[in-house]
Design an enzyme around this catalytic site. Structure first.
Site, PDB file in Angstrom:
ATOM      1  N   GLY A 220       0.829  -1.188   0.000  1.00  0.00           N
ATOM      2  CA  GLY A 220       0.000   0.000   0.000  1.00  0.00           C
ATOM      3  C   GLY A 220       0.872   1.250   0.000  1.00  0.00           C
ATOM      4  O   GLY A 220       0.389   2.354   0.168  1.00  0.00           O
ATOM      5  N   CYS A 330     -10.049   2.291 -31.152  1.00  0.00           N
ATOM      6  CA  CYS A 330     -11.314   2.814 -31.663  1.00  0.00           C
ATOM      7  C   CYS A 330     -12.347   2.969 -30.554  1.00  0.00           C
ATOM      8  O   CYS A 330     -13.409   2.339 -30.553  1.00  0.00           O
ATOM      9  CB  CYS A 330     -11.817   1.935 -32.799  1.00  0.00           C
ATOM     10  SG  CYS A 330     -10.671   2.025 -34.178  1.00  0.00           S
TER      11      CYS A 330
HETATM   12  C1  LIG Z   1      -1.063  -6.276  -5.258  1.00  0.00           C
HETATM   13  C2  LIG Z   1      -0.618  -6.749  -3.963  1.00  0.00           C
HETATM   14  C3  LIG Z   1       0.497  -6.183  -3.348  1.00  0.00           C
HETATM   15  C4  LIG Z   1       1.287  -5.041  -3.950  1.00  0.00           C
HETATM   16  O1  LIG Z   1       0.643  -3.803  -3.899  1.00  0.00           O
HETATM   17  P1  LIG Z   1       1.410  -2.483  -4.368  1.00  0.00           P
HETATM   18  O2  LIG Z   1       0.446  -1.390  -4.187  1.00  0.00           O
HETATM   19  O3  LIG Z   1       1.808  -2.667  -5.806  1.00  0.00           O
HETATM   20  O4  LIG Z   1       2.637  -2.327  -3.554  1.00  0.00           O
HETATM   21  C5  LIG Z   1       0.910  -6.730  -2.157  1.00  0.00           C
HETATM   22  N1  LIG Z   1       0.255  -7.764  -1.575  1.00  0.00           N
HETATM   23  C6  LIG Z   1      -0.832  -8.329  -2.150  1.00  0.00           C
HETATM   24  C7  LIG Z   1      -1.507  -9.468  -1.475  1.00  0.00           C
HETATM   25  C8  LIG Z   1      -1.306  -7.841  -3.347  1.00  0.00           C
HETATM   26  O5  LIG Z   1      -2.394  -8.392  -3.897  1.00  0.00           O
END
Ligand SMILES: *Cc1c(COP(=O)(O)O)cnc(C)c1O
Length: 410
Positions: A220, A330
Site C-alpha cells: 500500500g 477505436c
Molecule cells: C497487489 C498486492 C500487493 C502489492 O501492492 P502495491 O500497491 O503494488 O505495492 C501486495 N500484496 C498483495 C496481497 C497484493 O495483492
C-alpha cells in the site's frame, strides 16, 4: 537531454521500435535498498509483489537482491520458480481460487496465505502438516481507488478480524500451524498512521496464535505520480513502524519476522513507456497528439484515472504548448488532457513516467495489436527482455476447425 543510464530513449526507440517499455535496473536496486534500509528490526523479509511487473528477468533481479516473491496465481509461482526463487521465498496470496490450484501450489512447497474460512478448514483437513499464513481483513478503509482498496468492510479479501474466534476454533481442532498473520489493506495508502493502526489490530490477532513467526503487512506504499502527490515517506514510516514492531516483539519475548510485499514502490518509477506521435491534430476545442498506442498497452489512465507525467523527449527545447494525448484505439482513450509539452511534431517520441508497475502486466491485444517490447537497462547496457509480438502470436492459440459449410459465402 533525458537519458536512462546514459542511453537516449530515441536511440532505444530506433533500435527496438515503438511502443516500448524500458526499465532502469539501478532504480529498482535503489528502491529495494532504500526500502530495506528504512526498517530497523532484527528480521525483515520483503516479498516483491510480482503482479506489478512480472518479466522473468526482472524477477531474477529481485532474487539477486535477496528479495522473496509475493504471488497471486499459480502462474506467478511458476514464473518465480523459473527465475530461480526458492519455494521458501515465495508467498502465495490468492483469492477465490479452486482447491485444485491450492493443491498444486502446496506440491511446490510455497508458503500459502489462506484467504477464507472454507479454505482454512480444507487445508487443515487435507494438508495437516504444512504451516499456513492467514490473511486478516481489519476493515480499515484505505486506498485511493475503490478498485484497489482491499481492507474495508465490504471487501472480498481476507478473513474478517471479527471471525478470529472461529479461526482459532478451527486451528485448535485441526492442529493447524499458523506460521504467519498477513494483512494487506490496499494500494495507495497516503497515511502511515493507517499502517500503525492496522498493526495494532494485527498484533492482537498474533497474540492469540503462539505458532506465529512472521507478521506480514502487505503493501500500500504510495509513490509519486505527480510532483505534488503525497507519497509514503518510507524512511520516516520505517522508523515509526519499526519502533511499534520492536515493542511488540519485546512484549511477547519473541523475534518475529517483519514482512512486506511492495510492488509499486519497487518498480513504478523504474519504468518508462515510449510511443510515437503519429499525428498532431488541431480541432475546434484542442490540439490532439495521436500516439501509436492506446489503452491496450497502457491502461492505468483510463482504468484508474491515474495521472502519468508525459513528456516529449524528441524536442526538449521546443516551445511549451497544450495538448491532449490520445491513443489509437477505436474508443476514447485519453492518456492525458490539457498537458503542457514541448512542441510535438510528427514522429516525436512521447514518454510516460512511472510505467514500471501495472502497465505492461495489464497490456492486452485489444484491436488485435501486438503488445510492446520490453527492454531492461543494466550496467549501461540495453537488453531486450520481451520481444514485440507478431501476427503468429495473435493466432497461436486459435484453432480453425473444418466447418466449411458454415464459413462458405452463400
Ligand atoms: C497487489 C498486492 C500487493 C502489492 O501492492 P502495491 O500497491 O503494488 O505495492 C501486495 N500484496 C498483495 C496481497 C497484493 O495483492
Amino acid at each position: 537531454m533525458f537519458n536512462i543510464q546514459d542511453i537516449s530513449p530515441e536511440a532505444l526507440c530506433k533500435k527496438y521500435g515503438t511502443p516500448l517499455y524500458v526499465y532502469d535496473s539501478q532504480r529498482i536496486i535503489d528502491n529495494y535498498t532504500r526500502f530495506t534500509e528504512s526498517f530497523q528490526v532484527k528480521k525483515l523479509k520483503v516479498h516483491y509483489a510480482c503482479k506489478a511487473l512480472s518479466n522473468v528477468t526482472i524477477l531474477q533481479l529481485f532474487n539477486s537482491l535477496g528479495s522473496g516473491l509475493d504471488c497471486v496465481s499459480i502462474q506467478e509461482v511458476e514464473l518465480g520458480l523459473m527465475a530461480g526463487f526458492s519455494p521458501n521465498d515465495i508467498v502465495f496470496t490468492p483469492n477465490n481460487i479452486s482447491e485444485m490450484e491450492y493443491n498444486e501450489v502446496v506440491k511446490k512447497g510455497v508458503t500459502i496465505n489462506v484467504d477464507n474460512m472454507n479454505m482454512l478448514e480444507y487445508m487443515g483437513m487435507n494438508h495437516p502438516n504444512i504451516p499456513l499464513f492467514i490473511r486478516i481483513n481489519p476493515h480499515l478503509m484505505a486506498g485511493g481507488n475503490s478498485k484497489i482498496s482491499t481492507g474495508h468492510i465490504d471487501s472480498k479479501f481476507g478473513i474478517s478480524i471479527h471471525q478470529v474466534p472461529n479461526v482459532k476454533r478451527i486451528v485448535d481442532r485441526l492442529n493447524i500451524n499458523i506460521a504467519g498473520i498477513h494483512v494487506h489493506t490496499g494500494s495507495d495508502i497516503l497515511d502511515s498512521d493507517v499502517f500503525i493502526h492496522a498493526a495494532e489490530l494485527i498484533f492482537s490477532v498474533v497474540e492469540q496464535f503462539d505458532t506465529v513467526q512472521h507478521i506480514d503487512f502487505g503493501s500500500g506504499f504510495k509513490v509519486k505520480y505527480h510532483q505534488d502527490d503525497l507519497h509514503t515517506e518510507i524512511e520516516s514510516f520505517g522508523f515509526h513502524f519499526s519502533k511499534a514492531f520492536n515493542a511488540f516483539c519485546t512484549k511477547m519475548g519473541k523475534e518475529y519476522t517483519l514482512q512486506f510485499e511492495p510492488g509499486k514502490f519497487m518498480v513504478s518509477d523504474a519504468g518508462y513507456f515510449f510511443a510515437n506521435a503519429n499525428l498532431v491534430k488541431q480541432t475546434t476545442s484542442c490540439t490532439f497528439v495521436g500516439l501509436d498506442s492506446g489503452f491496450n498497452h497502457f491502461v492505468r489512465p483510463m482504468f484508474y484515472d491515474a495521472y502519468h507525467e508525459i513528456e516529449n523527449v524528441s524536442n526538449p527545447e521546443g516551445d511549451k504548448k497544450i495538448y491532449t494525448i490520445v491513443g489509437n484505439i477505436c474508443e476514447t482513450d485519453t492518456f492525458g488532457a490539457d498537458r503542457i509539452l514541448n512542441e510535438v511534431r510528427k514522429n516525436d517520441i512521447i514518454m510516460f513516467r512511472n510505467a514500471g508497475a501495472y502497465c505492461f502486466t495489464m497490456a492486452s491485444n485489444y484491436n488485435s495489436r501486438f503488445r510492446p517490447a520490453e527492454v531492461l537497462i543494466h550496467n549501461r547496457q540495453d537488453y531486450m527482455i520481451t520481444k514485440r509480438e507478431s501476427l503468429k502470436d495473435l493466432v497461436k492459440n486459435q484453432v480453425m476447425p473444418e466447418i466449411d459449410e458454415i464459413l462458405k459465402p452463400v
